[in-house]
Design a protein around this motif. Structure first.
Motif, PDB file in Angstrom:
ATOM      1  N   GLU A 220       0.833  -1.214   0.000  1.00 33.23           N
ATOM      2  CA  GLU A 220       0.000   0.000   0.000  1.00 33.23           C
ATOM      3  C   GLU A 220       0.865   1.260   0.000  1.00 33.23           C
ATOM      4  O   GLU A 220       0.546   2.246  -0.677  1.00 33.23           O
ATOM      5  N   ILE A 221       1.966   1.214   0.729  1.00 31.98           N
ATOM      6  CA  ILE A 221       2.886   2.369   0.752  1.00 31.98           C
ATOM      7  C   ILE A 221       3.485   2.574  -0.647  1.00 31.98           C
ATOM      8  O   ILE A 221       3.626   3.700  -1.125  1.00 31.98           O
ATOM      9  N   ALA A 222       3.797   1.479  -1.316  1.00 30.12           N
ATOM     10  CA  ALA A 222       4.365   1.570  -2.671  1.00 30.12           C
ATOM     11  C   ALA A 222       3.421   2.333  -3.593  1.00 30.12           C
ATOM     12  O   ALA A 222       3.848   3.194  -4.375  1.00 30.12           O
ATOM     13  N   VAL A 223       2.129   2.035  -3.486  1.00 30.56           N
ATOM     14  CA  VAL A 223       1.145   2.698  -4.347  1.00 30.56           C
ATOM     15  C   VAL A 223       0.980   4.162  -3.929  1.00 30.56           C
ATOM     16  O   VAL A 223       1.033   5.069  -4.760  1.00 30.56           O
ATOM     17  N   LYS A 224       0.844   4.390  -2.614  1.00 25.34           N
ATOM     18  CA  LYS A 224       0.591   5.746  -2.133  1.00 25.34           C
ATOM     19  C   LYS A 224       1.716   6.716  -2.524  1.00 25.34           C
ATOM     20  O   LYS A 224       1.460   7.837  -2.933  1.00 25.34           O
ATOM     21  N   TYR A 225       2.983   6.262  -2.400  1.00 24.21           N
ATOM     22  CA  TYR A 225       4.120   7.154  -2.674  1.00 24.21           C
ATOM     23  C   TYR A 225       4.742   6.902  -4.057  1.00 24.21           C
ATOM     24  O   TYR A 225       5.765   7.485  -4.386  1.00 24.21           O
ATOM     25  N   ASN A 226       4.128   6.029  -4.824  1.00 22.79           N
ATOM     26  CA  ASN A 226       4.674   5.657  -6.144  1.00 22.79           C
ATOM     27  C   ASN A 226       6.155   5.267  -6.063  1.00 22.79           C
ATOM     28  O   ASN A 226       7.009   5.863  -6.731  1.00 22.79           O
ATOM     29  N   LEU A 227       6.436   4.269  -5.240  1.00 17.63           N
ATOM     30  CA  LEU A 227       7.829   3.895  -4.975  1.00 17.63           C
ATOM     31  C   LEU A 227       8.266   2.655  -5.749  1.00 17.63           C
ATOM     32  O   LEU A 227       7.477   1.730  -5.955  1.00 17.63           O
ATOM     33  N   PRO A 228       9.540   2.628  -6.126  1.00 16.76           N
ATOM     34  CA  PRO A 228      10.109   1.372  -6.619  1.00 16.76           C
ATOM     35  C   PRO A 228      10.342   0.409  -5.446  1.00 16.76           C
ATOM     36  O   PRO A 228      10.262   0.816  -4.280  1.00 16.76           O
ATOM     37  N   ILE A 229      10.603  -0.844  -5.772  1.00 11.50           N
ATOM     38  CA  ILE A 229      10.747  -1.886  -4.744  1.00 11.50           C
ATOM     39  C   ILE A 229      11.947  -2.768  -5.085  1.00 11.50           C
ATOM     40  O   ILE A 229      12.184  -3.064  -6.256  1.00 11.50           O
ATOM     41  N   GLN A 230      12.685  -3.187  -4.051  1.00 11.96           N
ATOM     42  CA  GLN A 230      13.762  -4.175  -4.262  1.00 11.96           C
ATOM     43  C   GLN A 230      13.663  -5.268  -3.202  1.00 11.96           C
ATOM     44  O   GLN A 230      13.330  -5.011  -2.052  1.00 11.96           O
ATOM     45  N   SER A 231      13.968  -6.478  -3.631  1.00  9.11           N
ATOM     46  CA  SER A 231      13.984  -7.593  -2.674  1.00  9.11           C
ATOM     47  C   SER A 231      14.806  -8.751  -3.252  1.00  9.11           C
ATOM     48  O   SER A 231      15.546  -8.557  -4.226  1.00  9.11           O
ATOM     49  N   HIS A 232      14.695  -9.911  -2.608  1.00  4.54           N
ATOM     50  CA  HIS A 232      15.411 -11.114  -3.056  1.00  4.54           C
ATOM     51  C   HIS A 232      14.400 -12.170  -3.489  1.00  4.54           C
ATOM     52  O   HIS A 232      13.351 -12.311  -2.867  1.00  4.54           O
ATOM     53  N   LEU A 233      14.756 -12.940  -4.527  1.00 11.97           N
ATOM     54  CA  LEU A 233      13.849 -13.975  -5.022  1.00 11.97           C
ATOM     55  C   LEU A 233      14.620 -15.215  -5.479  1.00 11.97           C
ATOM     56  O   LEU A 233      15.545 -15.107  -6.291  1.00 11.97           O
ATOM     57  N   SER A 234      14.210 -16.375  -4.965  1.00 11.70           N
ATOM     58  CA  SER A 234      14.717 -17.675  -5.450  1.00 11.70           C
ATOM     59  C   SER A 234      16.234 -17.723  -5.602  1.00 11.70           C
ATOM     60  O   SER A 234      16.761 -18.022  -6.672  1.00 11.70           O
ATOM     61  N   GLU A 235      16.901 -17.495  -4.477  1.00  8.72           N
ATOM     62  CA  GLU A 235      18.371 -17.460  -4.482  1.00  8.72           C
ATOM     63  C   GLU A 235      18.966 -18.830  -4.193  1.00  8.72           C
ATOM     64  O   GLU A 235      20.025 -19.175  -4.718  1.00  8.72           O
ATOM     65  N   ASN A 236      18.273 -19.596  -3.311  1.00  9.08           N
ATOM     66  CA  ASN A 236      18.886 -20.803  -2.746  1.00  9.08           C
ATOM     67  C   ASN A 236      17.767 -21.832  -2.530  1.00  9.08           C
ATOM     68  O   ASN A 236      16.642 -21.464  -2.187  1.00  9.08           O
ATOM     69  N   ARG A 237      18.087 -23.118  -2.696  1.00  6.26           N
ATOM     70  CA  ARG A 237      17.032 -24.147  -2.641  1.00  6.26           C
ATOM     71  C   ARG A 237      16.339 -24.211  -1.281  1.00  6.26           C
ATOM     72  O   ARG A 237      15.122 -24.368  -1.207  1.00  6.26           O
TER      73      ARG A 237
END
Ligand code: GUN
Ligand code: FE
Length: 431
Positions: A220-237
């Motif tokens: 919701e914060i991403a939408v309200k402030y029009n923010l980009p996002i970074q995270s981690h995905l599928s790095e390790n089994r």
């Protein structure tokens, strides 16, 4: 303000070949490239030219994924895989950033070393601490480098000292934004106002670190402030299996982010992506999610080899990340090398996926990741003039190498000692 530089320009407009302007000129107006040419037009004959002689001029490097606090931990603990490494090395170090004095000494050092490495733009994870993150933002602004920076959000599965409550995580993120609207308002207003060089990026650590309630609030914060996002995905089994246990009702790791509104089309970076299924890759493609490929980190933590060629064939946007402290150096030239090496080892067992060429890997470390920042990472008209001047005279070679061969030599055998000047948006950054 007009600035003209003369030298040997090498860059990648397209992935599969280098563009070369030997003894060329670049005309930079208000930080943007107006013209790159072999013959300087008459109208500029009275403008001073900064002559770089026989040196190479290349786009500044973009690090699409780096953890500023972890620069202190590089090179140690790599006999562990991701999850024990986080618990035994990373979380204890990040806990220290509850002290702003500790953060100050360390972040000043990190920025100095980032500058030295020739990284001109970076997408940076801080820690979950508001005050230390605010300080990192201030120091990056003073540095003149370009960056997206975020306070890490993490309200589950951490150590008692590092973990935050859901409320605190939401509250402190909002406070950071409200206390400095320059961090997001250029994007929030319209997408035409030029954003300042340092911007905020929402930074949920990864699914196992964030409760459903927190992920939902961040969406919701991403939408309200029009923010980009970074995270981690599928790095390790083991990490992928853990996400499945935590969210048995959602089909995949990538869909957990999507479910909670953490995939903002064209403005999201997911680091690693080693184990994504074809349907997850399709989700990334459809939303033009940037993949931060971090081959050195994937080697160090024995995570695996990401099928880069598959992503490129499908037109998923990709950039390179040091993932320091998973990676052990900041120099993007060495991540270019590891990207190429990883692709060659992958090719041995997957002959349909051709190895990555030098121009392709160079593209990923410049224009590929740079496009997350706008017109960054190339020397085409309208691009921000982010550049490195490379003095490769110490790198001895046989015969008369071409400019591309000299660049290859710098990538493989050069170091930050060969970087003579750094420019960001037309301004030379000195320290
Ligand atoms: N996944 C969650 N946190 C981290 C981190 O700090 N480094 C890496 N490489 N992966 C992570
Ligand atoms: Fe990381």
């Amino acid at each position: 303000m007009i600035k003209i530089l003369k030298g040997n320009f090498v860059f990648t407009k397209e992935m599969n070949r280098f563009e070369v302007y030997e003894n060329g000129y670049v005309v930079v107006e208000n930080g943007k490239i107006k013209l790159l040419t072999k013959e300087l037009p008459e109208i500029y004959q009275d403008t001073a030219v900064e002559d770089m002689g026989d040196q190479l001029i290349i786009p500044g490097f973009v690090d699409l994924h780096v953890h500023a606090p972890q620069w202190l931990n590089t090179g140690i603990g790599y006999s562990k895989e991701l999850l024990p490494w986080l618990n035994d090395y990373t979380f204890p170090l990040e806990s220290e950033f509850d002290s702003v004095e500790f953060a100050k000494e360390h972040y000043e050092n990190f920025i100095q070393d980032l500058w030295e490495a020739g990284t001109t733009r970076a997408c940076v994870f801080a820690t979950r601490h508001k005050d230390a993150t605010s300080l990192l933002i201030k120091l990056l602004k003073e540095s003149g480098l370009g960056a997206y920076v975020g306070k890490v959000n993490m309200d589950r599965n951490s150590s008692p000292r590092l973990q935050e409550t859901t409320e605190q995580s939401i509250q402190e993120t909002i406070e950071l934004l409200e206390e400095d609207p320059t961090l997001y308002e250029a994007f929030a207003k319209d997408n035409t106002t030029e954003a300042p060089l340092v911007q905020y990026i929402l930074t949920p650590r990864f699914v196992p670190s964030t409760t459903a309630a927190l992920m939902k609030a961040l969406g919701e914060i991403a939408v309200k402030y029009n923010l980009p996002i970074q995270s981690h995905l599928s790095e390790n089994r083991s990490e992928v299996a853990w996400v499945k246990e935590l969210h048995p009702d959602i089909d995949s790791f990538a869909e957990v982010y999507e479910h909670f509104g953490l995939i903002q089309p064209g403005r999201t970076i997911m680091a690693h992506c080693v184990y994504n299924t074809d349907s997850e890759i399709e989700l990334l493609r459809k939303n033009q999610v940037y993949v931060a490929h971090c081959p050195q980190s994937n080697f160090n933590l024995a995570s695996g080899i990401m099928p880069l060629r598959k992503y490129l064939n499908l037109n998923v946007p990709v950039g390179l990340g040091s993932d320091v402290g998973g990676g052990h150096v900041l120099d993007m030239s060495k991540h270019i090398v590891d990207c190429i090496t990883a692709s060659k080892m992958y090719f041995v067992d997957h002959p349909d996926y051709a190895p990555i060429s030098v121009s392709e890997a160079f593209y990923l470390a410049t224009k590929g990741g740079g496009s997350f920042f706008g017109k960054v990472g190339s020397f085409e008209e309208g691009y921000d003039f982010d550049a490195l001047v490379i003095n490769d005279s110490s790198l001895k070679m046989n015969g008369t190498p071409t400019l591309v061969e000299r660049l290859e030599k710098f990538i493989y055998n050069g170091s930050s000692h060969n970087i003579a000047k750094r420019f960001v948006r037309g301004t030379e950054i000195k320290r």
